[in-house]
Design an enzyme around this catalytic site. Structure first.
Site, mmCIF file in Angstrom:
data_model
loop_
_atom_site.group_PDB
_atom_site.id
_atom_site.type_symbol
_atom_site.label_atom_id
_atom_site.label_comp_id
_atom_site.label_asym_id
_atom_site.label_seq_id
_atom_site.Cartn_x
_atom_site.Cartn_y
_atom_site.Cartn_z
ATOM 1 N N HIS A 1 0.398 63.670 34.366
ATOM 2 C CA HIS A 1 -1.060 63.832 34.177
ATOM 3 C C HIS A 1 -1.679 62.632 33.482
ATOM 4 O O HIS A 1 -0.987 61.818 32.869
ATOM 5 C CB HIS A 1 -1.394 65.132 33.422
ATOM 6 N N HIS B 1 -4.346 59.550 27.060
ATOM 7 C CA HIS B 1 -2.946 59.183 27.317
ATOM 8 C C HIS B 1 -2.605 59.393 28.784
ATOM 9 O O HIS B 1 -3.334 60.052 29.521
ATOM 10 C CB HIS B 1 -1.975 59.988 26.432
ATOM 11 N N GLU C 1 2.960 59.764 27.034
ATOM 12 C CA GLU C 1 3.696 61.017 26.845
ATOM 13 C C GLU C 1 4.793 61.075 27.913
ATOM 14 O O GLU C 1 4.579 60.665 29.058
ATOM 15 C CB GLU C 1 2.710 62.190 27.030
HETATM 16 C C1 LIG Z 1 1.520 68.228 23.961
HETATM 17 C C2 LIG Z 1 0.417 69.073 24.517
HETATM 18 C C3 LIG Z 1 -0.387 68.387 25.592
HETATM 19 C C4 LIG Z 1 0.438 68.235 26.848
HETATM 20 O O1 LIG Z 1 0.120 67.407 27.687
HETATM 21 O O2 LIG Z 1 1.415 69.036 27.039
HETATM 22 C C5 LIG Z 1 -0.952 67.074 25.095
HETATM 23 O O3 LIG Z 1 -0.986 66.083 25.740
HETATM 24 S S1 LIG Z 1 -1.589 67.134 23.500
HETATM 25 C C6 LIG Z 1 -2.174 65.513 23.174
HETATM 26 C C7 LIG Z 1 -2.410 65.394 21.735
HETATM 27 N N1 LIG Z 1 -1.241 64.962 21.037
HETATM 28 C C8 LIG Z 1 -1.065 63.700 20.647
HETATM 29 O O4 LIG Z 1 -1.903 62.832 20.863
HETATM 30 C C9 LIG Z 1 0.212 63.430 19.903
HETATM 31 C C10 LIG Z 1 0.486 61.964 19.773
HETATM 32 N N2 LIG Z 1 -0.546 61.283 19.008
HETATM 33 C C11 LIG Z 1 -0.405 60.972 17.708
HETATM 34 O O5 LIG Z 1 0.633 61.283 17.097
HETATM 35 C C12 LIG Z 1 -1.526 60.247 17.029
HETATM 36 O O6 LIG Z 1 -2.739 60.482 17.699
HETATM 37 C C13 LIG Z 1 -1.282 58.689 16.972
HETATM 38 C C14 LIG Z 1 0.004 58.382 16.164
HETATM 39 C C15 LIG Z 1 -1.228 58.061 18.353
HETATM 40 C C16 LIG Z 1 -2.453 58.083 16.208
HETATM 41 O O7 LIG Z 1 -2.546 58.780 14.992
HETATM 42 P P1 LIG Z 1 -2.928 58.050 13.623
HETATM 43 O O8 LIG Z 1 -3.020 59.072 12.552
HETATM 44 O O9 LIG Z 1 -2.050 56.863 13.385
HETATM 45 O O10 LIG Z 1 -4.403 57.648 14.025
HETATM 46 P P2 LIG Z 1 -5.186 56.304 13.856
HETATM 47 O O11 LIG Z 1 -6.582 56.631 14.261
HETATM 48 O O12 LIG Z 1 -4.974 55.735 12.488
HETATM 49 O O13 LIG Z 1 -4.557 55.378 14.978
HETATM 50 C C17 LIG Z 1 -3.571 54.384 14.741
HETATM 51 C C18 LIG Z 1 -3.707 53.361 15.847
HETATM 52 O O14 LIG Z 1 -3.440 53.987 17.101
HETATM 53 C C19 LIG Z 1 -4.580 53.854 17.970
HETATM 54 N N3 LIG Z 1 -4.699 55.049 18.778
HETATM 55 C C20 LIG Z 1 -4.850 56.311 18.347
HETATM 56 N N4 LIG Z 1 -4.903 57.164 19.375
HETATM 57 C C21 LIG Z 1 -4.789 56.396 20.492
HETATM 58 C C22 LIG Z 1 -4.773 56.699 21.882
HETATM 59 N N5 LIG Z 1 -4.877 57.961 22.324
HETATM 60 N N6 LIG Z 1 -4.650 55.696 22.757
HETATM 61 C C23 LIG Z 1 -4.539 54.392 22.337
HETATM 62 N N7 LIG Z 1 -4.534 54.051 21.008
HETATM 63 C C24 LIG Z 1 -4.664 55.049 20.118
HETATM 64 C C25 LIG Z 1 -5.744 53.679 17.017
HETATM 65 O O15 LIG Z 1 -6.806 53.046 17.668
HETATM 66 C C26 LIG Z 1 -5.129 52.820 15.929
HETATM 67 O O16 LIG Z 1 -5.047 51.498 16.379
HETATM 68 P P3 LIG Z 1 -5.370 50.265 15.397
HETATM 69 O O17 LIG Z 1 -5.198 49.045 16.238
HETATM 70 O O18 LIG Z 1 -4.378 50.376 14.280
HETATM 71 O O19 LIG Z 1 -6.781 50.504 14.939
HETATM 72 CO CO CO Z 2 -0.678 65.441 27.782
#
Ligand SMILES: CC[C@H](C(=O)O)C(=O)SCCNC(=O)CCNC(=O)[C@H](O)C(C)(C)COP(=O)(O)OP(=O)(O)OC[C@H]1O[C@@H](n2cnc3c(N)ncnc32)[C@H](O)[C@@H]1OP(=O)(O)O
Ligand code: CO
Length: 136
Positions: free
Chosen positions: A7, A78, A128
């Site tokens: 997805h 993502h 993912e």
């Molecule tokens: C699992 C259920 C469902 C499924 O399909 O089955 C899903 O898909 S649920 C989706 C939701 N779950 C997640 O997103 C889990 C993974 N994500 C995370 O753990 C966090 O969002 C993380 C680590 C990517 C970012 O969290 P953090 O607390 O570090 O946030 P910051 O805002 O400080 O971001 C740090 C850095 O990462 C960049 N960032 C954040 N999100 C994204 C993104 N989606 N795509 C690209 N980049 C992202 C953010 O801009 C910061 O970058 P920097 O250069 O340091 O400013």
């Molecule tokens: Co997902």
């Protein structure tokens, strides 16, 4: 082994409005919504074979999507690769230096196992990996 693009996910600030848009304006089939407690996320899926669109929205206003929406307002969140052996793919990618956001895969939508790679490892794209249940 990665076997397909499961997805593409879009983070949306207004869940109901976005579901309506994808159904009524784009005419996609709405498969249904599912809250994934482990990810603090509400999801809505629109199958578009061989892949799907996933809308993601914070569950009870918390979690990673809430933080993303605070910063960006919404957007492409993502992409998800389907794996036929997630443990093997995680081990293989860890050896290459990829940083995973959890130690092990967690429950995701559709009873899949799911795990995320940090966006800094993939030119700023959050990736993912998921593995559907055996009876899927
Ligand atoms: C699992 C259920 C469902 C499924 O399909 O089955 C899903 O898909 S649920 C989706 C939701 N779950 C997640 O997103 C889990 C993974 N994500 C995370 O753990 C966090 O969002 C993380 C680590 C990517 C970012 O969290 P953090 O607390 O570090 O946030 P910051 O805002 O400080 O971001 C740090 C850095 O990462 C960049 N960032 C954040 N999100 C994204 C993104 N989606 N795509 C690209 N980049 C992202 C953010 O801009 C910061 O970058 P920097 O250069 O340091 O400013
Ligand atoms: Co997902």
């Amino acid at each position: 082994m990665i076997t397909g693009l499961d997805h593409i996910a879009i983070a949306v600030p207004d869940f109901d409005k976005a579901i309506k848009r994808f159904m009524e304006d784009f005419g996609l089939e709405f498969e249904g919504a599912e809250d994934v407690e482990a990810a603090q996320t509400s999801t809505a899926f629109f199958p578009l074979p061989p892949t799907s669109i996933e809308l993601v929205h914070p569950l009870e206003g918390r979690g990673p999507i809430a933080k993303y929406l605070e910063k960006k307002g919404g957007g492409l969140h993502h992409i998800c690769f389907r794996s036929d052996d997630i443990e093997a793919d995680v081990a293989r990618l860890k050896e290459k230096g990829y940083q995973f956001l959890s130690e092990t895969p967690n429950p995701g939508a559709h009873d899949c196992l799911t795990i995320f790679i940090h966006p800094k490892c993939c030119d700023g794209v959050l990736i993912e990996l998921n593995q559907p249940p055996a009876d899927h």
